[in-house]
Each structure stands twice: as C-alpha cells, then as structure tokens.
Motif scaffolding. Structure first.
Motif, PDB file in Angstrom:
ATOM      1  N   VAL A 156     -35.176  40.193 -30.331  1.00 35.05           N
ATOM      2  CA  VAL A 156     -35.031  40.042 -28.884  1.00 35.05           C
ATOM      3  C   VAL A 156     -36.238  39.322 -28.286  1.00 35.05           C
ATOM      4  N   ARG A 160     -34.767  36.111 -27.353  1.00 35.58           N
ATOM      5  CA  ARG A 160     -34.375  36.393 -25.971  1.00 35.58           C
ATOM      6  C   ARG A 160     -32.871  36.661 -25.873  1.00 35.58           C
ATOM      7  N   LEU A 161     -32.158  35.940 -24.983  1.00 38.81           N
ATOM      8  CA  LEU A 161     -30.742  36.249 -24.790  1.00 38.81           C
ATOM      9  C   LEU A 161     -29.942  35.966 -26.051  1.00 38.81           C
ATOM     10  N   ARG A 162     -30.272  34.873 -26.753  1.00 40.79           N
ATOM     11  CA  ARG A 162     -29.580  34.594 -28.008  1.00 40.79           C
ATOM     12  C   ARG A 162     -29.846  35.699 -29.034  1.00 40.79           C
ATOM     13  N   VAL A 222     -30.271  38.841 -28.314  1.00 41.83           N
ATOM     14  CA  VAL A 222     -29.394  39.962 -27.942  1.00 41.83           C
ATOM     15  C   VAL A 222     -27.977  39.720 -28.454  1.00 41.83           C
TER      16      VAL A 222
END
Length: 484
Positions: free
Chosen positions: A225, A229-231, A233
């Motif tokens: 994470v 980051r968002l990828r 997650v």
C-alpha cells in the motif's frame, strides 16, 4: 531568425520529431503558435517529457468493439463454468470418517507448561541414530550406548487449552537429535485421536505460528500500500479474490470429483480476469494482456497434457498426494498434476503479458509514426531480456521447492540420466519446462497482439505529414481520450 533557448536543449533522436509534436500542442498550452515551430527539436523534447506521465492513448471505438466481441463471450464462458462446477462449499468432514493422518487430524490448542532435562534411559527413550550405508543394527547400538555417556532427553509437559478436555496435561519426550525443541510457554497445535487410549489421545501436531505469520502478512500489505498506493490496494483486493477462488472453488471442486484440468482452466481464467482488470483498469491495453495470457495458458495446457501422458507420469509421487488419493479415490491424480502446472504458471504469465503490452503502448506514445513491425521489433528487444530473467526465476522457484529431493539424488549412486528420468524428478522437469515454454511463447504472442491493436488506427492525416496541422492532431487525440 532568433533562436530560443528551448531549441538548443538536447533531445532523443527519432523519426519524425515534427509528427510527435502534434500531441504537444494539444497538451501543452505554453507551446508557441508560430508556424513551423512544431518541427523544432526543442518542441520534440517537450513532447517526450509531457507524455511520460500521461495516460496511454486509447484505441478507436471500433477496435474496442472487436476486443469486446472476443473477451465478453470468454468471460461469460468462465462465469458459466464457475456456476456449473461450483461444489457448494468446502468438503464436509462429517460425511466421512476422519483418517487421523496428516491434515485430516482433529486438532486443538495447547501450550508448553514446562521443559526439564531427563536421562533418556530413565524414560525408556532410546536415542535414534542416523543410518549410514554399511552400518548394521549392532554397530548402531554400540554407537548409541557404547560411548559411556548418558543421553539427555527433554521432557515437556503439555497442557490442552481448548476443547472438551481443556486443562488436561500430558508429557512428551523430545530426543537429543530431534529437529524441533520446545520452550516453556510456547503455543502448540495438538492432534486429538478420540479412539486411542486416554493417555495417548493427545500428541503434538505442530507449532502454533499464527502470530508471526499474521505479522508478516501485515508487513507485506503495508509495503504494498505504501509503495503502490491505490494500485497497491487494488492488488491486495485482487490477491484476496484469487485466494478465495482457490479455496472456495478450485480445491473443493477437485475434491468433489470434477476434472482437475477443467477446474484449473476455469478457476485460473477467473483469477486472471479479476486480477488484471482490477489492478490495471478496464482498458484495451489490459484486454490485450488478457488475450496473450489466455493463449499462453492454452499452450501450456496442451503441452502439459501431451508430455505428461507421453512420459507416463502418474502424479502420485509423494506422501501428500497418496494421502489425498486415499481419502478421495475419485480424484484424477494425473489431472491434478496438470492443474498444478497451469495455476503455477499463471502468476508469472500475468507479469510477462502486462509488461510487454505496456512496452508496446509506451513505444507507440514515444514515436506515433512507428508501424507495427517497428513496434514489434523494439518491444521484442525488451521481451528478450524479460524472457531470460523470468525463465531463470521459474526454474529456481521449482528447484527451491524441490531442494530436499535434489539433495537426495545428488548423493545417490545413479547417473544423471537415471535420476532425471525417474518419475519423481521427471515430474518436476516437465512442470518446469512446460511452464517455461508457455512463458517464452507469451512474449512474441502478446507483443504481436499489442503491436497489431495499437497500430491499427491511422494517425490523423495532416498532423503526421504537415507541421502546420500538428495542433489539430493533438486535439484529435485529446478528443479520443475524453471519449474513452
């Protein structure tokens, strides 16, 4: 004519710098409107920089429809396969009597109360000596007791901490040459045999390692994470879905008697669709990676089926497989071997196909004038480096998993040929080589598909040939981006 400082900046050589600027004037409002300025080397440098962080150029609506016409029926077939083969849950152990062997044991929690040293002879424990070639039982006994030294064992007092017999204690003797030692307070998993005599109903099955495993999983999730980051997650969610498909569909369906190969293809395809689209988005680029992965999986399945049958491999080469076959005789063991080859290759295939597809798309962005042959040749240069590292990774992964087996054969008196063609080793060789062939084939297949798709749309006329129309080409790409 006065030269601007930007015109003297270094730029990467490439065909048609004026053509590539067509996207710059659409994306960069600071570029000047002077006629012919799009042919300058400075603006070519600005184009390369401005697009390095932007999204990939989309393909046309017509190509998206063609890709959808291929993948939607495939996804529908995968969903239908899941519905038809769904076993309805994990196997019910109450439906058949537990064998009491291996993972089929009933277990409860326990802990070590205390550990004390005792003389092995006092507790009727004879230390076991490793068997050496040419050494008979008398020599072993002399080696164990003829030295005059007392063998020291450990007596561990174990307490049952769960179940109907919570609070009961029993003793476990640990010999000096045992590979596992125990400490006071250590948590354990205890095997329970209800039909055994009362003093023998409980025994140590394994160590309770839930805490370190949970901590390691937490560190892994945190690292993914923080960096992704968002990828990251989305990658964790896809990993959870993959684990769910494996434990709730693939394994129970095989135990339910379904063909392991069919189950592996359906389950692996479901994992592939969820993981790729969730991690990389619902785009044409991801769809090309899905197609490349699917073709490579089919090749692995065909080659695996051919050579497993031709080499007369049964798949029943270890205690775990024999135990599973004994508990569930309706399982087709050879199909289980082939299913393992397919699922084991899936994760690495995703990495290769996504990388190759991204390489083609980025090369197209760097040089919009490049044709499919040029894109294919450039991407294959990247793919050859990838092939070398991925094949080495796969071979070492299988070798690491089979390291004890390799050690046993390295000290055997048989020749290399006899060892390599024995079933237990030939099984691993076939598994490794079939998976590697599929990985190698995925590079040219996926690269060719990506080059075909990304170069199928013609560049806007005028912007590719005339500098005065470069801005119009950029606006066209921007309009397509908004319409994706």
């Amino acid at each position: 004519m006065t030269s601007t400082p930007q015109q003297h900046q270094p730029h990467e050589p490439g065909p048609g710098p004026g053509r590539s600027n067509g996207g710059v004037r659409g994306h960069n409002p600071e570029s000047g409107p002077e006629p012919g300025s799009d042919r300058g080397p400075g603006t070519g440098h600005t184009h390369g920089h401005s697009h390095s962080h932007g999204p990939a150029a989309p393909v046309s609506a017509h190509l998206r429809k063609v890709i959808a016409a291929i993948l939607i029926p495939f996804a529908a077939a995968v969903v239908a396969g899941l519905i038809v083969l769904w076993p309805g849950g994990t196997p019910d152990h109450k439906a058949h009597e537990r064998s009491g062997l291996g993972f089929d044991q009933q277990t409860v929690a326990g802990r070590v109360v205390k550990v004390e040293e005792v003389n092995c002879a006092d507790v009727n424990a004879q230390p076991q000596q490793p068997t050496e070639p040419g050494q008979d039982g008398a020599n072993q006994e002399g080696a164990a007791g003829g030295s005059g030294k007392k063998a020291i064992c450990e007596k561990a007092t174990i307490e049952v901490t769960s179940g109907k017999d919570k609070g009961r204690t029993f003793e476990e003797i640990v010999q000096p040459n045992a590979s596992r030692k125990y400490d006071a307070g250590q948590k354990l998993k205890l095997a329970y045999a209800p039909k055994a005599p009362k003093n023998l109903q409980y025994s140590i099955s394994d160590v309770d390692r839930a805490l370190p495993m949970a901590l390691l999983a937490g560190l892994f999730a945190l690292a993914v994470v923080v960096v992704g980051r968002l990828r990251g997650v989305f990658a964790l969610v896809a990993l959870a879905v993959s684990f769910g498909v494996l434990t709730l569909f693939i394994l129970p369906a095989i135990l339910d008697g379904s063909n392991p190969l069919v189950v592996a293809i359906v389950g692996g395809s479901a994992i592939m669709l969820v993981a790729l689209y969730m991690c990389h988005g619902l785009t044409a680029r991801t769809s090309v990676a899905v197609l490349g992965t699917l073709i490579s999986l089919l090749l692995i399945g065909l080659l695996g089926s051919l050579f497993i049958g031709w080499a007369s491999l049964t798949g029943n080469t270890d205690d775990q497989t024999g135990l599973v076959h004994g508990l569930y005789p309706n399982i087709e063991i050879r199909g289980l071997l082939l299913a393992g080859v397919i699922i084991g290759s899936l994760g690495v295939l995703d990495d290769v196909t996504v990388t190759q597809t991204s390489a083609v798309w980025e090369l197209r962005e760097a040089d919009p004038t490049a044709g499919r042959r040029k894109l294919y040749a450039a991407a294959m240069r990247i793919g050859r480096d990838h092939i070398a590292s991925v094949v080495n990774t796969l071979v070492l992964a299988y070798a690491g998993a089979s390291l004890p087996l390799l050690l046993l054969f390295s000290i055997a008196d048989s020749g290399v040929g006899a060892v390599a063609t024995s079933e237990i080793v030939a099984e691993e060789i076939v598994r490794t080589l079939v998976g590697s062939i599929g990985l190698v084939a995925s590079v040219p297949v996926t690269t060719a598909l990506a080059a075909l798709v990304v170069s199928a749309d013609r560049a806007p006329q005028g912007g590719a040939e005339q500098g005065g129309h470069g801005g119009r080409g950029g606006r066209g790409r921007r309009r397509r981006a908004r319409g994706r």
